[in-house]
Design a protein around this motif. Structure first.
Motif, PDB file in Angstrom:
ATOM      1  N   ALA A  16      -1.007   1.119   5.822  1.00 14.68           N
ATOM      2  CA  ALA A  16      -1.263   1.704   4.501  1.00 14.68           C
ATOM      3  C   ALA A  16      -0.215   1.238   3.493  1.00 14.68           C
ATOM      4  O   ALA A  16      -0.554   0.870   2.358  1.00 14.68           O
ATOM      5  N   ALA A  17       1.048   1.240   3.899  1.00 15.52           N
ATOM      6  CA  ALA A  17       2.119   0.791   3.006  1.00 15.52           C
ATOM      7  C   ALA A  17       1.978  -0.695   2.700  1.00 15.52           C
ATOM      8  O   ALA A  17       2.160  -1.128   1.555  1.00 15.52           O
ATOM      9  N   ARG A  20      -0.912  -1.110   0.189  1.00 10.91           N
ATOM     10  CA  ARG A  20      -0.543  -0.708  -1.178  1.00 10.91           C
ATOM     11  C   ARG A  20       0.341  -1.755  -1.845  1.00 10.91           C
ATOM     12  O   ARG A  20       0.138  -2.105  -3.009  1.00 10.91           O
ATOM     13  N   HIS A  23      -1.814  -4.907  -2.643  1.00 11.08           N
ATOM     14  CA  HIS A  23      -2.773  -4.666  -3.726  1.00 11.08           C
ATOM     15  C   HIS A  23      -2.083  -4.526  -5.082  1.00 11.08           C
ATOM     16  O   HIS A  23      -2.631  -4.915  -6.113  1.00 11.08           O
ATOM     17  N   ALA A  24      -0.868  -4.007  -5.094  1.00  8.53           N
ATOM     18  CA  ALA A  24      -0.145  -3.818  -6.354  1.00  8.53           C
ATOM     19  C   ALA A  24       0.073  -5.138  -7.082  1.00  8.53           C
ATOM     20  O   ALA A  24       0.013  -5.188  -8.308  1.00  8.53           O
ATOM     21  N   GLU A  27      -4.171  -7.550  -6.151  1.00 13.31           N
ATOM     22  CA  GLU A  27      -5.504  -6.943  -6.185  1.00 13.31           C
ATOM     23  C   GLU A  27      -6.345  -7.343  -4.979  1.00 13.31           C
ATOM     24  O   GLU A  27      -7.564  -7.279  -5.019  1.00 13.31           O
ATOM     25  N   SER A  29      -7.043  -6.469  -0.953  1.00 12.60           N
ATOM     26  CA  SER A  29      -6.782  -5.482   0.088  1.00 12.60           C
ATOM     27  C   SER A  29      -6.196  -6.210   1.292  1.00 12.60           C
ATOM     28  O   SER A  29      -6.256  -7.443   1.387  1.00 12.60           O
ATOM     29  N   CYS A 110       6.954  -9.074   1.613  1.00  8.95           N
ATOM     30  CA  CYS A 110       6.272  -7.790   1.774  1.00  8.95           C
ATOM     31  C   CYS A 110       6.437  -7.184   3.167  1.00  8.95           C
ATOM     32  O   CYS A 110       6.861  -6.046   3.279  1.00  8.95           O
TER      33      CYS A 110
END
Length: 158
Positions: A16-17, A20, A23-24, A27, A29, A110
């Motif tokens: 999930a992290a 996010r 996507h930030a 854009e 997933s 990331c």
């Protein structure tokens, strides 16, 4: 039980992290990113739908819906298989390659950054799973095989 609870936290929290954070900036997933990575690594930037579904551990119907959405954004396209007339290939488009390269460049750190924020200091993230007392061997790196490994394992569990 402590190890299982920790694993469940990692299993749900880390993806999930990562999603996010990805996507930030892009854009995309995490599922888009995985699809684009797998296609970019495939010969000629294409895979049969069934092969891609197998690699991603997805049902074909789920992947088909996802590919339709990605196709609507111009990231991939489906091309009928001319060789045998059955099935279709998923092809990485130029826009998909650009999106992937942009996401990879902007979020190169990331995975490491997310691991650091969520308690995993090491490169592999094993620190996210605290070993219960006396069970550190569960997380030790490197597979061992043979009778010697079984005896060592039995002695530790003893």
């Amino acid at each position: 039980m402590e190890l299982w609870r920790a694993w469940l936290r990692v299993q749900t929290g880390l993806p999930a992290a990562m999603g996010r954070a990805l996507h930030a900036d892009s854009e995309l997933s995490l599922q888009d990113f995985e699809t684009l990575v797998r296609l970019s690594e495939a010969e000629e930037g294409r895979l049969r739908v069934s092969a891609l579904a197998e690699q991603m551990h997805w049902e074909r119907s789920r992947l088909s819906h996802h590919l339709r959405r990605m196709g609507g954004r111009g990231l991939v396209e489906k091309v009928e298989c001319a060789e045998d007339g059955r099935g279709a290939f998923v092809v990485l488009t130029d826009a998909g390659r650009e999106a992937l390269e942009g996401a990879a460049r902007s979020r190169e750190d990331c995975p490491a950054a997310v691991l650091r924020r969520h308690g995993g200091g090491g490169a592999g993230g094993a620190e996210l799973l605290p070993a219960p007392r006396g069970r550190a061997h569960v997380l030790s790196p490197g597979p061992r095989s043979g009778r010697r490994a079984r005896r060592a394992s039995d002695a530790r569990l003893g």
